[in-house]
Design a protein around this motif. Sequence first.
Motif, PDB file in Angstrom:
ATOM      1  N   ARG A  91     -10.943   2.530   3.163  1.00 30.38           N
ATOM      2  CA  ARG A  91     -12.170   3.057   3.766  1.00 30.38           C
ATOM      3  C   ARG A  91     -12.890   1.978   4.579  1.00 30.38           C
ATOM      4  O   ARG A  91     -13.521   2.268   5.587  1.00 30.38           O
ATOM      5  CB  ARG A  91     -13.095   3.632   2.696  1.00 30.38           C
ATOM      6  CG  ARG A  91     -12.574   4.943   2.103  1.00 30.38           C
ATOM      7  CD  ARG A  91     -13.586   5.624   1.194  1.00 30.38           C
ATOM      8  NE  ARG A  91     -13.993   4.816   0.052  1.00 30.38           N
ATOM      9  CZ  ARG A  91     -13.342   4.745  -1.110  1.00 30.38           C
ATOM     10  NH1 ARG A  91     -12.224   5.425  -1.293  1.00 30.38           N
ATOM     11  NH2 ARG A  91     -13.796   3.992  -2.091  1.00 30.38           N
ATOM     12  N   LYS A  92     -12.770   0.712   4.141  1.00 27.64           N
ATOM     13  CA  LYS A  92     -13.438  -0.383   4.843  1.00 27.64           C
ATOM     14  C   LYS A  92     -12.558  -1.001   5.928  1.00 27.64           C
ATOM     15  O   LYS A  92     -13.073  -1.619   6.857  1.00 27.64           O
ATOM     16  CB  LYS A  92     -13.879  -1.446   3.848  1.00 27.64           C
ATOM     17  CG  LYS A  92     -14.950  -0.912   2.914  1.00 27.64           C
ATOM     18  CD  LYS A  92     -15.451  -1.958   1.960  1.00 27.64           C
ATOM     19  CE  LYS A  92     -16.477  -1.307   1.061  1.00 27.64           C
ATOM     20  NZ  LYS A  92     -17.557  -2.137   0.702  1.00 27.64           N
ATOM     21  N   GLY A  98      -4.084  -5.146  -3.726  1.00 29.76           N
ATOM     22  CA  GLY A  98      -5.341  -5.646  -3.182  1.00 29.76           C
ATOM     23  C   GLY A  98      -5.180  -7.065  -2.699  1.00 29.76           C
ATOM     24  O   GLY A  98      -4.083  -7.518  -2.393  1.00 29.76           O
ATOM     25  N   TYR A 110      -3.560   5.105   0.907  1.00 28.85           N
ATOM     26  CA  TYR A 110      -4.296   3.896   1.299  1.00 28.85           C
ATOM     27  C   TYR A 110      -5.667   4.201   1.890  1.00 28.85           C
ATOM     28  O   TYR A 110      -6.667   3.577   1.523  1.00 28.85           O
ATOM     29  CB  TYR A 110      -3.477   3.057   2.294  1.00 28.85           C
ATOM     30  CG  TYR A 110      -4.275   1.901   2.859  1.00 28.85           C
ATOM     31  CD1 TYR A 110      -4.557   0.783   2.082  1.00 28.85           C
ATOM     32  CD2 TYR A 110      -4.795   1.944   4.151  1.00 28.85           C
ATOM     33  CE1 TYR A 110      -5.312  -0.267   2.581  1.00 28.85           C
ATOM     34  CE2 TYR A 110      -5.544   0.893   4.658  1.00 28.85           C
ATOM     35  CZ  TYR A 110      -5.799  -0.206   3.869  1.00 28.85           C
ATOM     36  OH  TYR A 110      -6.554  -1.222   4.354  1.00 28.85           O
ATOM     37  N   SER A 149      -7.714   6.412   1.330  1.00 31.52           N
ATOM     38  CA  SER A 149      -8.699   6.894   0.359  1.00 31.52           C
ATOM     39  C   SER A 149      -9.112   5.801  -0.635  1.00 31.52           C
ATOM     40  O   SER A 149      -9.987   6.026  -1.467  1.00 31.52           O
ATOM     41  CB  SER A 149      -8.156   8.106  -0.399  1.00 31.52           C
ATOM     42  OG  SER A 149      -7.061   7.735  -1.215  1.00 31.52           O
ATOM     43  N   THR A 150      -8.509   4.605  -0.532  1.00 31.45           N
ATOM     44  CA  THR A 150      -8.902   3.502  -1.405  1.00 31.45           C
ATOM     45  C   THR A 150     -10.123   2.796  -0.819  1.00 31.45           C
ATOM     46  O   THR A 150     -10.459   2.974   0.352  1.00 31.45           O
ATOM     47  CB  THR A 150      -7.751   2.480  -1.560  1.00 31.45           C
ATOM     48  OG1 THR A 150      -7.527   1.839  -0.299  1.00 31.45           O
ATOM     49  CG2 THR A 150      -6.473   3.145  -2.049  1.00 31.45           C
ATOM     50  N   GLN A 151     -10.782   1.975  -1.634  1.00 35.06           N
ATOM     51  CA  GLN A 151     -11.942   1.228  -1.142  1.00 35.06           C
ATOM     52  C   GLN A 151     -11.543   0.367   0.046  1.00 35.06           C
ATOM     53  O   GLN A 151     -12.235   0.347   1.062  1.00 35.06           O
ATOM     54  CB  GLN A 151     -12.530   0.361  -2.245  1.00 35.06           C
ATOM     55  CG  GLN A 151     -13.730  -0.458  -1.773  1.00 35.06           C
ATOM     56  CD  GLN A 151     -14.396  -1.224  -2.888  1.00 35.06           C
ATOM     57  OE1 GLN A 151     -14.662  -0.679  -3.931  1.00 35.06           O
ATOM     58  NE2 GLN A 151     -14.659  -2.489  -2.647  1.00 35.06           N
ATOM     59  N   GLU A 152     -10.419  -0.345  -0.074  1.00 37.48           N
ATOM     60  CA  GLU A 152      -9.980  -1.184   1.038  1.00 37.48           C
ATOM     61  C   GLU A 152      -9.712  -0.343   2.277  1.00 37.48           C
ATOM     62  O   GLU A 152     -10.102  -0.703   3.380  1.00 37.48           O
ATOM     63  CB  GLU A 152      -8.715  -1.971   0.656  1.00 37.48           C
ATOM     64  CG  GLU A 152      -8.225  -2.854   1.785  1.00 37.48           C
ATOM     65  CD  GLU A 152      -6.950  -3.609   1.454  1.00 37.48           C
ATOM     66  OE1 GLU A 152      -6.165  -3.850   2.403  1.00 37.48           O
ATOM     67  OE2 GLU A 152      -6.720  -3.967   0.287  1.00 37.48           O
ATOM     68  N   HIS A 166       0.832  -1.199   0.000  1.00 38.55           N
ATOM     69  CA  HIS A 166       0.000   0.000   0.000  1.00 38.55           C
ATOM     70  C   HIS A 166       0.865   1.248   0.000  1.00 38.55           C
ATOM     71  O   HIS A 166       2.070   1.183   0.273  1.00 38.55           O
ATOM     72  CB  HIS A 166      -0.937  -0.011   1.214  1.00 38.55           C
ATOM     73  CG  HIS A 166      -1.855  -1.196   1.215  1.00 38.55           C
ATOM     74  ND1 HIS A 166      -2.837  -1.376   0.265  1.00 38.55           N
ATOM     75  CD2 HIS A 166      -1.918  -2.278   2.028  1.00 38.55           C
ATOM     76  CE1 HIS A 166      -3.470  -2.505   0.507  1.00 38.55           C
ATOM     77  NE2 HIS A 166      -2.933  -3.077   1.569  1.00 38.55           N
TER      78      HIS A 166
END
Length: 165
Positions: A62-63, A89, A55, A57-60, A51
Amino acid sequence: MKVLAIIDMQKDFIDGALGTKEAVSIVPKVAARLKKAREDRETVVFTRDTHHADYLSTQEGRKLPVPHCMEGTADWQIDAALPVFDKPGFGSTALIDYLKGLPELESVEFIGLCTDICVITNAMMTKGALPEVPLFVRADCCAGVTPESHETALNAMKMCQIEIV
């Protein structure tokens, strides 16, 4: 040719930001399996969760808002002078391309972290790309985020004709 794919055995997943006691407990088993693979002249490859500063701000990110495996840090490193496939990912398309290019590929065995995220993703991607190659996951050389999710992932892979050993 037999391949041992060691998935994300990085400090952040063992005893760092996302480490667990289960991950710590498999390190000696993974080391022993790696030693045997080298003795048996198996091809050994590694994936490395990778990463960057963006990091979160990525979908991963954020979750899973826990910065981890930041490129260039000590927690990102894998101590090996063998093929390493960085992946932003869960799965590595570079690993799949590498495996598809191997002559006379007999089998692929997966070990590492986390069973329920990156191990299952890479095993399933490989199954889809190479449906006739026997795939194995060594359960005692894997750990999940939780013991329950580890077992769930093993059962899912078993249903998809990936042999759990």
